[in-house]
Design a protein around this motif. Structure first.
Motif, PDB file in Angstrom:
ATOM      1  N   ILE A  14      18.436  16.800  -8.601  1.00  0.00           N
ATOM      2  CA  ILE A  14      19.392  15.487  -8.741  1.00  0.00           C
ATOM      3  C   ILE A  14      19.465  14.981  -7.193  1.00  0.00           C
ATOM      4  O   ILE A  14      19.298  13.738  -7.165  1.00  0.00           O
ATOM      5  CB  ILE A  14      21.083  16.227  -8.586  1.00  0.00           C
ATOM      6  N   ARG A  15      18.946  15.196  -6.039  1.00  0.00           N
ATOM      7  CA  ARG A  15      18.275  15.148  -4.888  1.00  0.00           C
ATOM      8  C   ARG A  15      17.441  15.334  -3.527  1.00  0.00           C
ATOM      9  O   ARG A  15      16.823  16.517  -4.109  1.00  0.00           O
ATOM     10  CB  ARG A  15      19.973  15.345  -4.151  1.00  0.00           C
ATOM     11  N   ILE A  16      16.657  14.471  -3.388  1.00  0.00           N
ATOM     12  CA  ILE A  16      15.205  15.020  -2.797  1.00  0.00           C
ATOM     13  C   ILE A  16      15.194  14.747  -1.231  1.00  0.00           C
ATOM     14  O   ILE A  16      15.778  13.510  -0.920  1.00  0.00           O
ATOM     15  CB  ILE A  16      13.911  14.389  -3.476  1.00  0.00           C
ATOM     16  N   ASP A  17      15.433  15.176   0.127  1.00  0.00           N
ATOM     17  CA  ASP A  17      15.256  15.576   0.989  1.00  0.00           C
ATOM     18  C   ASP A  17      14.464  15.617   1.918  1.00  0.00           C
ATOM     19  O   ASP A  17      13.056  15.609   0.866  1.00  0.00           O
ATOM     20  CB  ASP A  17      16.270  16.738   1.147  1.00  0.00           C
ATOM     21  N   GLY A  18      14.115  15.163   2.879  1.00  0.00           N
ATOM     22  CA  GLY A  18      12.918  14.936   3.825  1.00  0.00           C
ATOM     23  C   GLY A  18      12.248  13.761   3.999  1.00  0.00           C
ATOM     24  O   GLY A  18      12.450  12.331   2.406  1.00  0.00           O
ATOM     25  N   ASP A  41       0.910  -1.337   0.173  1.00  0.00           N
ATOM     26  CA  ASP A  41      -0.161  -0.108   0.183  1.00  0.00           C
ATOM     27  C   ASP A  41       0.636   1.473   0.276  1.00  0.00           C
ATOM     28  O   ASP A  41      -0.025   2.140  -0.579  1.00  0.00           O
ATOM     29  CB  ASP A  41      -0.908  -0.149   1.278  1.00  0.00           C
ATOM     30  N   PHE A  42       2.201   1.054   0.412  1.00  0.00           N
ATOM     31  CA  PHE A  42       3.135   2.071   0.269  1.00  0.00           C
ATOM     32  C   PHE A  42       4.033   1.840   0.391  1.00  0.00           C
ATOM     33  O   PHE A  42       4.583   0.926   1.152  1.00  0.00           O
ATOM     34  CB  PHE A  42       2.421   2.728   1.447  1.00  0.00           C
ATOM     35  N   VAL A  43       4.865   3.208   0.214  1.00  0.00           N
ATOM     36  CA  VAL A  43       7.028   3.079   0.750  1.00  0.00           C
ATOM     37  C   VAL A  43       6.895   4.283   1.162  1.00  0.00           C
ATOM     38  O   VAL A  43       7.085   5.063   0.559  1.00  0.00           O
ATOM     39  CB  VAL A  43       7.484   2.869  -0.554  1.00  0.00           C
ATOM     40  N   TYR A  44       7.971   4.217   2.403  1.00  0.00           N
ATOM     41  CA  TYR A  44       8.099   4.841   3.769  1.00  0.00           C
ATOM     42  C   TYR A  44       9.891   4.918   3.519  1.00  0.00           C
ATOM     43  O   TYR A  44      10.186   4.175   3.326  1.00  0.00           O
ATOM     44  CB  TYR A  44       7.311   4.582   4.705  1.00  0.00           C
ATOM     45  N   SER A  45      10.453   6.372   3.243  1.00  0.00           N
ATOM     46  CA  SER A  45      12.198   6.604   3.322  1.00  0.00           C
ATOM     47  C   SER A  45      11.811   8.121   4.266  1.00  0.00           C
ATOM     48  O   SER A  45      11.154   8.896   4.213  1.00  0.00           O
ATOM     49  CB  SER A  45      12.021   6.684   1.948  1.00  0.00           C
ATOM     50  N   LYS A  46      12.654   7.738   5.020  1.00  0.00           N
ATOM     51  CA  LYS A  46      13.056   8.666   6.112  1.00  0.00           C
ATOM     52  C   LYS A  46      15.065   9.239   5.845  1.00  0.00           C
ATOM     53  O   LYS A  46      15.340  10.518   5.900  1.00  0.00           O
ATOM     54  CB  LYS A  46      13.362   8.325   7.610  1.00  0.00           C
ATOM     55  N   THR A  47      15.780   8.904   4.632  1.00  0.00           N
ATOM     56  CA  THR A  47      16.613   9.322   4.163  1.00  0.00           C
ATOM     57  C   THR A  47      17.265  10.143   2.300  1.00  0.00           C
ATOM     58  O   THR A  47      15.671   9.881   2.116  1.00  0.00           O
ATOM     59  CB  THR A  47      17.535   8.391   4.779  1.00  0.00           C
ATOM     60  N   PRO A  48      17.312  10.809   2.462  1.00  0.00           N
ATOM     61  CA  PRO A  48      17.411  11.414   1.449  1.00  0.00           C
ATOM     62  C   PRO A  48      17.736  10.538   0.378  1.00  0.00           C
ATOM     63  O   PRO A  48      18.455   9.761   0.787  1.00  0.00           O
ATOM     64  CB  PRO A  48      18.236  12.509   1.341  1.00  0.00           C
ATOM     65  N   LYS A  49      16.771  10.983  -1.485  1.00  0.00           N
ATOM     66  CA  LYS A  49      17.472  10.736  -2.203  1.00  0.00           C
ATOM     67  C   LYS A  49      17.727  10.892  -3.289  1.00  0.00           C
ATOM     68  O   LYS A  49      17.250  11.737  -3.363  1.00  0.00           O
ATOM     69  CB  LYS A  49      16.424   9.464  -2.634  1.00  0.00           C
ATOM     70  N   ASN A  50      18.530   9.942  -4.498  1.00  0.00           N
ATOM     71  CA  ASN A  50      19.302  10.887  -5.907  1.00  0.00           C
ATOM     72  C   ASN A  50      17.445  10.613  -6.719  1.00  0.00           C
ATOM     73  O   ASN A  50      17.462   9.982  -6.335  1.00  0.00           O
ATOM     74  CB  ASN A  50      19.767  10.172  -5.658  1.00  0.00           C
TER      75      ASN A  50
END
Length: 249
Positions: free
Chosen positions: A226-230, A186-195
């Motif tokens: 290039i990078r997405i934070d949060g 149902d969802f994917v969750y990340s607490k770390t920045p991604k490129n």
């Protein structure tokens, strides 16, 4: 943009590269594992797939597409070929199958063609794939995939106390997004920045199938950085309020 015939050729060539490099007698040696300047690891598989895709799509580069791979950051802009040759390199080096080739051919920051392929399990999803509505077995809980790193760091401990959520940790954000786009969660969750190369293909596939991306509580409608934070949540709009209030701490 990219034909099914070319995709089949790429798939077969990726499989050939992986089969030639993944040798059980000495996995680390056969993969040629080394560390980059940021201490992340890279393998010969990453480099060879990056070269393969660059060569296979050189006609698009000649037509004005930027080429932006984790291993070959030529230029970033639109239209763009955005590639992570192996998202989940650490899992690859450990002999785990939680990794994918992640390829996005983005005509604009919000549209294009995407392809994810796991050469170990055969899992594959692309913009050519037909969407089949998944069978829902449990409507009492929302099920999602999260980062192994986030879980190991204790960043997700509070979720254990939430009755209406169930999570499983998996490597490779691109792989997790492919599973979401295929209806496996149902969802994917990340607490770390991604490129951008980590999430471009997976996010495009999710957008095509009605899933949205939220960053720090706001919907992200285009990938132009290039990078997405949060804190990042990929889910359907109707589940966002519940997930946001439960996950974000």
């Amino acid at each position: 943009m990219i034909t099914k015939e070319l995709l089949t050729k790429l798939r077969n060539q990726v499989l050939e590269i992986v089969n030639n490099r993944v040798k059980s007698q000495s996995l680390q040696e056969s993969l040629g594992v080394s560390k980059k300047s940021d201490f992340s690891i890279v393998t010969l598989v990453d480099q060879e797939i990056s070269d393969l895709v660059h060569m296979s799509l050189k006609h698009m580069v000649k037509d004005g597409y930027h080429f932006f791979s984790e291993e070959e950051q030529v230029s970033f802009g639109f239209p763009s070929i955005i590639l992570d040759p192996i998202d989940g390199t650490r899992e690859l080096a450990q002999g785990l199958g939680e990794c994918v080739v992640s390829l996005a051919l983005m005509t604009t920051p919000s549209s294009g063609f995407a392809w994810l392929f796991n050469p170990f399990t055969g899992f594959e999803i692309s913009s050519h794939s037909k969407w089949v509505e998944p069978v829902i077995f449990n409507t009492d809980k929302l099920f999602g995939y999260v980062s192994k790193g986030d879980l190991k760091k204790g960043l997700l401990n509070h979720i254990d106390e939430i009755d209406h959520l169930e999570i499983v940790a998996k490597g490779s954000i691109a792989f997790k997004l492919g599973l979401l786009a295929s209806g496996a969660c149902d969802f994917v969750y990340s607490k770390t920045p991604k490129n951008i190369w980590d999430i471009a293909a997976g996010t495009l596939l999710c957008w095509e199938r009605g899933f949205k991306l939220y960053q720090m509580g706001k919907e992200v409608k285009q990938l132009d950085d290039i990078r997405i934070d949060g804190e990042l949540i990929w889910c359907r709009k109707e589940n966002f309020k519940t997930l946001s209030s439960s996950l974000v701490k």
